[in-house]
Design a protein around this motif. Structure first.
Motif, PDB file in Angstrom:
ATOM      1  N   UNK A  89       0.856  -1.176   0.000  1.00 42.98           N
ATOM      2  CA  UNK A  89       0.000   0.000   0.000  1.00 42.98           C
ATOM      3  C   UNK A  89       0.894   1.228   0.000  1.00 42.98           C
ATOM      4  N   UNK A  90       0.597   2.185  -0.881  1.00 35.78           N
ATOM      5  CA  UNK A  90       1.424   3.386  -1.006  1.00 35.78           C
ATOM      6  C   UNK A  90       0.558   4.635  -1.005  1.00 35.78           C
ATOM      7  N   UNK A  91       1.002   5.624  -0.229  1.00 40.50           N
ATOM      8  CA  UNK A  91       0.322   6.920  -0.210  1.00 40.50           C
ATOM      9  C   UNK A  91       1.105   7.971  -0.994  1.00 40.50           C
ATOM     10  N   UNK A  92       2.204   7.573  -1.619  1.00 36.80           N
ATOM     11  CA  UNK A  92       3.061   8.502  -2.343  1.00 36.80           C
ATOM     12  C   UNK A  92       4.351   8.756  -1.595  1.00 36.80           C
ATOM     13  N   UNK A  93       4.235   9.117  -0.321  1.00 37.96           N
ATOM     14  CA  UNK A  93       5.419   9.366   0.499  1.00 37.96           C
ATOM     15  C   UNK A  93       5.713   8.221   1.459  1.00 37.96           C
ATOM     16  N   UNK A  94       4.762   7.308   1.621  1.00 40.83           N
ATOM     17  CA  UNK A  94       4.947   6.164   2.503  1.00 40.83           C
ATOM     18  C   UNK A  94       4.594   4.885   1.757  1.00 40.83           C
ATOM     19  N   UNK A  95       5.381   3.859   1.985  1.00 47.14           N
ATOM     20  CA  UNK A  95       5.175   2.581   1.304  1.00 47.14           C
ATOM     21  C   UNK A  95       5.166   1.472   2.350  1.00 47.14           C
ATOM     22  N   UNK A 176      -1.866  -3.124  -3.730  1.00 49.55           N
ATOM     23  CA  UNK A 176      -2.123  -4.464  -4.233  1.00 49.55           C
ATOM     24  C   UNK A 176      -2.343  -5.349  -3.016  1.00 49.55           C
ATOM     25  N   UNK A 177      -3.555  -5.834  -2.883  1.00 48.65           N
ATOM     26  CA  UNK A 177      -3.925  -6.592  -1.694  1.00 48.65           C
ATOM     27  C   UNK A 177      -4.395  -7.974  -2.096  1.00 48.65           C
TER      28      UNK A 177
END
Length: 298
Positions: A89-95, A176-177
């Motif tokens: 899971x990515x928020x753009x600044x956190x992965x 991607x889950x």
């Protein structure tokens, strides 16, 4: 004597080290490596691999921060990792990356195996780590089937970026889950769920199982019309106010007693027979006295 003392100290130190080693928890070391040099604006791969582990890692979750100079372009499972075992899971600044062994620990990660491949691109020339590891949560399964936590570490290798500054769009949130359990664990890592750790996930202690609470019984109000036409509301246990009128069912059945009208329902007054008897005696005595008095006058 001095030699005996020195030998005793050495033996005690060796014993202490042995006890400490046996009491230490399991460990797992990972690395994130990419090319030594890259050009601005061009995508490059950073591969996360397991360096060494004393017990195959059955599950691991990485919380990574992506520096402002880098943009996330793609994330995919490493070689030999099934898609059903891998989630991110990515928020753009956190992965957030997660791996859970489909075989329950029998096919866990061992030294030299890849876990994930992350594709990044740089905006400006720089030299440093393209990823920052914030947290590693790893667990393993022993031969006896016990789930144990592992002290996990991730070392990120530096990358040298060369070239002129370029403009790159911000990476949109992506994920991607695979499976509800992994989905819940990813949400827990981002703070939107109450899950858990990788250890709890391997034990099957998912939010769906551990945080479920029994639903309260629904309160139902049944309206019944008795044989005399009175409407009666009967409340059952629960909390809701659902109303179910079963008048027709009651009227359709055979009444237990015959209907009674209002007059028949009134209590009847009881006759005080004792007072009647006394009154009769008094009346008789008075009548006898009058009869004797009239007879004497004649």
């Amino acid at each position: 004597m001095k030699k005996v003392f020195v030998c005793a100290v050495i033996a005690l130190a060796a014993l202490w080290c042995g006890i400490g080693a046996s009491a230490a928890e399991s460990t797992a070391q990972f690395s994130a490596t990419g090319p030594l040099k890259v050009a601005t604006g061009e995508g490059f791969d950073v591969v996360i691999s397991c360096i060494t582990t004393d017990t195959p890692t059955a599950g691991v979750l990485f919380t990574l921060e992506i520096p402002e100079n880098y943009v996330l372009q793609d994330v995919k499972p490493g070689e030999g990792i099934e898609r059903s075992e891998f989630s991110y899971s990515s928020s753009g600044s956190e992965l957030i990356l997660m791996y859970l062994d489909d075989q329950g620990g029998e096919g866990g990660l061992q030294g030299g195996e890849e876990l994930a491949v992350i594709t990044l691109a740089a905006r400006e020339a720089d030299e440093g780590a393209p990823l920052v590891c914030m947290e590693v949560d790893a667990s393993a399964v022993t031969v006896g089937g016990d789930v144990i936590s592992q002290a996990g570490t991730l070392e990120v290798a530096k990358v040298s970026v060369e070239g002129s500054a370029v403009s790159l769009p911000e990476a949109p949130p992506s994920a991607m889950e695979e499976g509800e359990q992994k989905d819940d664990l990813l949400q827990g890592a981002t703070g939107s769920s109450e899950v858990a750790t990788v250890e709890e996930a391997l034990k099957g202690e998912t939010p769906a199982a551990s945080s479920q609470q029994s639903e309260p019984n629904e309160e139902k109000a049944e309206i019944i019309t008795d044989a005399n036409g009175n409407r009666v509301q009967v409340i059952t246990d629960g909390t809701s106010q659902e109303v179910n009128d079963i008048t027709e069912q009651v009227l359709g059945g055979k009444p237990a007693t015959a209907p009674q009208n209002a007059e028949e329902m009134k209590p009847q007054a009881k006759i005080p027979w004792g007072y009647v008897a006394v009154a009769g005696v008094v009346t008789a005595c008075v009548g006898a006295g009058v009869f004797v008095w009239r007879k004497k006058r004649r």
